[in-house]
Write an enzyme that holds these catalytic residues in place. Structure first.
Site, PDB file in Angstrom:
ATOM      1  CE1 TYR A 135      -3.636  -2.472   0.418  1.00  0.00           C
ATOM      2  CE2 TYR A 135      -4.659  -0.465   1.220  1.00  0.00           C
ATOM      3  CZ  TYR A 135      -4.769  -1.744   0.747  1.00  0.00           C
ATOM      4  OH  TYR A 135      -6.005  -2.312   0.600  1.00  0.00           O
ATOM      5  CE  LYS A 185       1.263 -17.736  -2.832  1.00  0.00           C
ATOM      6  NZ  LYS A 185       0.372 -18.909  -2.972  1.00  0.00           N
ATOM      7  CG  ASP A 217      -2.719 -20.128  -1.591  1.00  0.00           C
ATOM      8  OD1 ASP A 217      -2.213 -20.154  -0.451  1.00  0.00           O
ATOM      9  OD2 ASP A 217      -2.245 -20.759  -2.554  1.00  0.00           O
ATOM     10  CG  ASP A 241      -8.282  -4.427   1.453  1.00  0.00           C
ATOM     11  OD1 ASP A 241      -9.218  -3.906   2.089  1.00  0.00           O
ATOM     12  OD2 ASP A 241      -8.196  -4.394   0.215  1.00  0.00           O
ATOM     13  CG  ASP A 245     -14.027  -6.516   1.948  1.00  0.00           C
ATOM     14  OD1 ASP A 245     -13.725  -5.760   2.894  1.00  0.00           O
ATOM     15  OD2 ASP A 245     -14.559  -6.110   0.896  1.00  0.00           O
TER      16      ASP A 245
HETATM   17  C1  IPM Z   1     -10.581  -0.897   3.828  1.00  0.00           C
HETATM   18  C2  IPM Z   1     -10.774  -0.277   2.465  1.00  0.00           C
HETATM   19  C3  IPM Z   1      -9.595   0.626   2.154  1.00  0.00           C
HETATM   20  C4  IPM Z   1      -8.336  -0.218   2.170  1.00  0.00           C
HETATM   21  C5  IPM Z   1      -9.735   1.422   0.860  1.00  0.00           C
HETATM   22  C6  IPM Z   1     -11.011   2.217   0.823  1.00  0.00           C
HETATM   23  C7  IPM Z   1      -8.538   2.318   0.641  1.00  0.00           C
HETATM   24  O1  IPM Z   1     -10.943  -1.268   1.508  1.00  0.00           O
HETATM   25  O2  IPM Z   1     -10.508  -0.143   4.819  1.00  0.00           O
HETATM   26  O3  IPM Z   1     -10.532  -2.120   3.916  1.00  0.00           O
HETATM   27  O4  IPM Z   1      -8.004  -0.845   1.153  1.00  0.00           O
HETATM   28  O5  IPM Z   1      -7.665  -0.266   3.198  1.00  0.00           O
HETATM   29 MG    MG Z   2     -11.075  -3.228   2.299  1.00  0.00          MG
END
Ligand code: IPM
Ligand code: MG
Length: 350
Positions: A135, A185, A217, A241, A245
């Site tokens: 990042y 990884k 993975d 990240d 999710d």
């Molecule tokens: C998160 C989001 C952010 C990230 C984006 C919006 C920059 O996806 O907080 O998980 O990738 O960290």
């Molecule tokens: Mg995110």
């Protein structure tokens, strides 16, 4: 308690308003000040993280954030995108430790796309490193080489960065089921070979905690196959990240997931794990519970007020038990409500 409130874009203002009402209802000594971050700040000040916001956020003990982003800013140059504001505030405040709990409330077992028996009782904490990795790594860019465009980023971690996030994960595990799964990884990437080596070194300081390692993975697969094997998962910025999710969907809706991003002194930024949902913005439909639960995390981690945090979390449980549901967690037989009514229900339960 000085709290800087950054409603942001999309549904951000609606959901933070409910969390602010909850904080105010608790009879704590809170001072709240609002500022702009993200797209709204680009529109008002041509900067996704303007100086006024930087000052306020730096002076505050904690930051409560809604969400940033929207399609109207997607074609802006990178420095003028809402997400850039989010990355800058994380970096500038040194918020390296991102805690993303994924807890399944029993009432929502049917809201998950996974079988109820796979997710029942789920309680995972994802600890994501937030200020390093690909990042932020240099060099990065898009340029022409040998007559064609190439895009490149740099995955990089220093051992001190790895060590401090591993300490956060082990300390959290000590208060939970004492298991840490470190995700990397290392079969391909040297950067994450170092990650694994340092994880093993740090684990020696926590003999009561069981450390395991998993390739990312496989971790993605195991999260949907047998998620209850995990207690604390710790990983780098990009893997975290993606995995967070994925983990959110185990719980039924990303609309339920709070998060905390902490510096070395427990100053923190608290935000729902979800985005700004431009499609439902301004309609009063968004689920404010992730933001309300983020306010609870703020009381727990920055202000060390466990009792107040538990009051909020208890109220959210009650509201779910009473059958209140926003659209994202609705199922037949429950009571469909909007953002404001959900906030009202939490206040009533408090
Ligand atoms: C998160 C989001 C952010 C990230 C984006 C919006 C920059 O996806 O907080 O998980 O990738 O960290
Ligand atoms: Mg995110």
């Amino acid at each position: 308690m000085k709290i800087c409130v950054l409603p942001g874009d999309g549904i951000g203002p609606e959901i933070t308003a409910e969390a602010v009402r909850v904080l105010k209802a608790l009879d704590l000594k809170v001072e709240l000040e609002e500022a702009l971050l993200g797209g709204c700040a680009i529109d008002a000040a041509k900067d996704p993280f303007p100086e006024a916001t930087q000052k306020l956020a730096t002076a505050a003990d904690a930051v409560l954030l809604g969400a940033v982003g929207g399609p109207q800013w997607d074609s802006n140059p990178r420095e003028l995108r809402p997400e850039r504001g989010l990355l800058r505030i994380r970096k500038e405040l040194g918020l390296f430790a991102n805690l993303r709990p994924a807890i399944l409330y029993p009432e929502l077992a049917n809201a998950s796309t996974l079988k109820p028996e796979v997710v029942a009782g789920l309680d995972i904490l994802i600890v994501r490193e937030l200020t390093g990795d690909i990042y932020f790594g240099q060099p990065r860019g898009i340029e022409v080489r040998n007559g064609e465009r190439v895009g490149f980023n740099t995955m990089i971690y220093s051992e001190s960065e790895i060590r401090r996030i591993l300490h956060v994960a082990f300390a959290a595990a000590m208060k939970r089921d004492r298991k840490v799964c470190s995700v990397d990884k290392m079969n391909v990437l040297e950067c994450t070979q170092l990650w694994r080596d340092v994880a093993i070194e740090v684990s020696k300081e926590y003999p009561e905690v069981e450390l395991s390692h998993m390739l990312v993975d496989n971790a993605a697969m195991q999260l949907v196959k047998a998620p209850k094997q995990f207690d604390v998962m710790v990983t780098g910025n990009m893997f975290g990240d993606i995995l967070s999710d994925e983990a959110s969907m185990l719980t039924g809706s990303i609309g339920m997931l709070p998060s905390a991003s902490l510096d070395e002194n427990n100053k923190g930024l608290y935000e729902p794990s979800h985005g700004s949902a431009p499609d439902i913005a301004g309609k009063g439909l968004a689920n404010p519970l992730a933001t309300i639960l983020s306010a609870a995390m703020m009381l727990r981690y920055t202000f060390a007020d466990e009792a107040a945090a538990c009051r909020i979390e208890g109220a959210v449980k009650k509201v779910l038990a009473r059958g209140f549901r926003t659209g994202d967690i609705y199922e037949p037989g429950t009571k469909r409500v909007g953002t404001r009514e959900m906030g009202d229900a939490v206040l009533a339960a408090l």
